[in-house]
Design an enzyme around this catalytic site. Structure first.
Site, short mmCIF file in Angstrom:
data_model
loop_
_atom_site.label_atom_id
_atom_site.label_comp_id
_atom_site.label_asym_id
_atom_site.label_seq_id
_atom_site.Cartn_x
_atom_site.Cartn_y
_atom_site.Cartn_z
N LYS A 52 -57.94 30.65 -12.21
CA LYS A 52 -59.36 30.40 -11.96
C LYS A 52 -60.05 31.14 -10.95
CE LYS A 52 -60.13 27.94 -15.57
NZ LYS A 52 -61.07 28.28 -16.67
N ARG A 86 -30.10 53.62 -32.28
CA ARG A 86 -31.36 53.72 -31.65
C ARG A 86 -31.43 53.50 -30.08
NH1 ARG A 86 -35.06 50.59 -35.97
NH2 ARG A 86 -35.76 52.50 -37.12
N ARG A 101 -42.65 33.92 -19.61
CA ARG A 101 -43.19 32.75 -18.66
C ARG A 101 -43.27 31.33 -19.38
NH1 ARG A 101 -48.15 35.80 -16.07
NH2 ARG A 101 -49.66 34.25 -17.03
N ASP A 145 -48.41 34.88 -4.77
CA ASP A 145 -48.92 35.30 -3.37
C ASP A 145 -50.38 35.19 -3.43
OD1 ASP A 145 -48.92 37.21 -5.44
OD2 ASP A 145 -49.36 38.83 -4.18
N GLY A 146 -51.01 35.17 -4.55
CA GLY A 146 -52.42 35.39 -4.49
C GLY A 146 -53.19 33.98 -4.16
N ASP A 168 -41.63 36.39 -10.96
CA ASP A 168 -41.31 37.98 -10.28
C ASP A 168 -40.23 37.86 -9.42
OD1 ASP A 168 -43.04 38.74 -12.33
OD2 ASP A 168 -44.39 39.49 -11.14
N MET A 215 -41.31 41.92 -17.34
CA MET A 215 -42.47 41.81 -16.10
C MET A 215 -41.70 41.91 -14.78
SD MET A 215 -44.79 38.55 -17.34
CE MET A 215 -45.98 38.62 -18.36
N GLY A 216 -42.61 42.26 -13.72
CA GLY A 216 -42.19 42.69 -12.63
C GLY A 216 -42.95 43.84 -12.02
N ARG A 217 -44.26 43.41 -11.42
CA ARG A 217 -45.28 44.34 -11.07
C ARG A 217 -44.92 45.22 -9.94
NH1 ARG A 217 -50.25 40.69 -10.17
NH2 ARG A 217 -48.65 39.44 -10.36
O1 F6P Z 1 -46.48 35.78 -13.07
C1 F6P Z 1 -46.35 37.30 -12.63
C2 F6P Z 1 -46.67 38.04 -13.48
O2 F6P Z 1 -45.89 37.40 -14.82
C3 F6P Z 1 -46.36 39.56 -13.59
O3 F6P Z 1 -45.08 40.00 -13.81
C4 F6P Z 1 -47.53 40.16 -14.64
O4 F6P Z 1 -47.96 41.32 -14.01
C5 F6P Z 1 -48.81 39.05 -14.47
O5 F6P Z 1 -48.18 38.04 -14.27
C6 F6P Z 1 -49.30 38.85 -15.89
O6 F6P Z 1 -50.27 37.76 -15.88
P1 F6P Z 1 -51.53 37.60 -16.73
O7 F6P Z 1 -51.47 38.42 -17.97
O8 F6P Z 1 -51.68 36.24 -16.84
O9 F6P Z 1 -52.72 38.16 -15.81
#
Ligand code: F6P
Length: 361
Positions: free
Chosen positions: A74, A175, A288, A116-117, A140, A182-184
């Site tokens: 939110k 192939r 997730r 973290d946010g 992550d 995931m893993g930004r």
């Molecule tokens: O929870 C972290 C994460 O899974 C990241 O790896 C990914 O970048 C992000 O959340 C994506 O979240 P959303 O699509 O909900 O914004």
């Protein structure tokens, strides 16, 4: 008697409900009241969103994915986009209102389960006088100080299962399968699932890659009559010299990588460079979802009860953390100092290299 409120923020992770279960049980054992703020800070803005949590409310939820506290994402109360009557969007700071209602409702402590946010926001509230305790959450696994965040083990298990299945279809068609996980900012999921799921190549943000080296590895497979390959790419991985990835606005207004692109890009490049039949897929939010693994359940239950013990001691402004299999607490200010990266000298990297996995470096 204490009055504790709990909220969940940011992206969901398997184990959120197990933390809530643990907090509610540990509070009840002490004769305290527990409330849940629905939709992040929603309960501080609308009393209908502040719900009393009883043992009955949390019965059996430790095994269920998602969160019983509603939508997690939110936004940031210190910079919330609000539409005015003219339909224009303005960014407003609603933190004072939240602080007023936190005091008015008579809470002793707010347990924030977040990445973290959300923990950064929690830290700002703690500086305004809210008694906050953080619980580290993200699939992550890139939060500082804690060895593990809950949700990571489940995500790795989901990704590994997917890789197991992709082997047979890749082999049947000779192939290259490129799997984006995931893993930004860090390559934890890619590394752990790639090693466990028999990847030939793992690309992670910590190691800028060279596609010629990746292609060479795939071509080398053929020398030993392996006509297929599995490439695992973390969504934040980038080629040496800087491959262009579009950026968007994150939870705290920072610039962040927009997801879903690097896997397809890598697949296209491989197809063009070595003319292999190549497919790509993005595992995305599948990672997730679902029931937390035993490891994540146990970790979440340990985090939740450790958080309540901190409330009992009055150690506020801290986050619970796992350190060498022990529960510890660390100041929130330290926990939000950056992102935890894969240690390139760790035995996981050495293991991967020793079993022939290529990082494109
Ligand atoms: O929870 C972290 C994460 O899974 C990241 O790896 C990914 O970048 C992000 O959340 C994506 O979240 P959303 O699509 O909900 O914004």
């Amino acid at each position: 008697m204490k009055k504790v409120v709990i909220s969940t923020g940011g992206g969901d992770a398997p184990g959120l409900n197990a933390v809530i279960y643990a907090v509610v049980h540990a509070c009840y054992r002490r004769g305290w009241e527990v409330y849940g703020s629905r939709s992040g800070y929603g309960g501080f803005l609308d009393i209908d969103e502040m719900v009393r949590l009883t043992l009955r409310d949390v019965e059996g939820i430790y095994a269920i994915g998602g969160t019983i506290l509603g939508s997690t994402n939110k936004g940031n109360p210190f910079a919330k986009p609000v539409e005015n009557l003219a339909g224009e969007v303005q960014v407003v700071d609603i933190s004072e209102k939240i602080m007023r209602n936190y005091r008015r409702l008579g809470f002793d402590c707010h347990i924030v389960i977040g990445g973290d946010g959300s923990l950064e926001i929690a830290h700002r509230f703690s500086q305004l006088g809210m008694n906050v305790i953080g619980v580290p959450k993200t699939i992550d696994n890139d939060l500082m100080i804690t060895d593990r965040t809950f949700g990571f083990d489940t995500a790795v298990s989901t990704a590994t299962n997917a890789l197991d299945k992709l082997h047979s279809t890749a082999k049947s068609h000779d192939r290259v399968m490129v799997v984006e996980v995931m893993g930004r900012d860090s390559g934890w999921i890619a590394l752990y699932s790639g090693i466990s799921g028999g990847a030939d190549v793992i690309l992670i943000p910590e190691i800028p890659f060279d596609l010629d080296i990746v292609c060479q590895k795939i071509a080398d497979n053929e020398l030993r009559d392996k006509q297929y390959a599995i490439v695992v790419v973390a969504e934040g991985a980038a080629a040496k010299g800087g491959q262009v990835i579009s950026k968007g606005r994150g939870e705290m207004g920072r610039e962040e990588v927009v997801l879903g692109g690097v896997g397809e890009w890598v697949a296209t490049e491989i197809r063009e460079r070595i003319e292999k039949d190549t497919r790509s897929l993005v595992l995305g939010h599948l990672q997730r979802g679902g029931s937390p693994t035993t490891f994540d359940r146990l970790l979440s239950l340990r985090f939740g009860t450790a958080a309540v013990r901190l409330v009992e001691e009055g150690t506020y402004g801290h986050m619970v953390a796992l350190s060498s299999s022990r529960m510890i607490s660390v100041p929130l200010s330290d926990a939000i100092k950056g992102r935890k990266k894969v240690d390139l000298a760790s035995d996981k990297i050495l293991t991967a290299r020793d079993i022939g996995i290529c990082f494109g470096d």
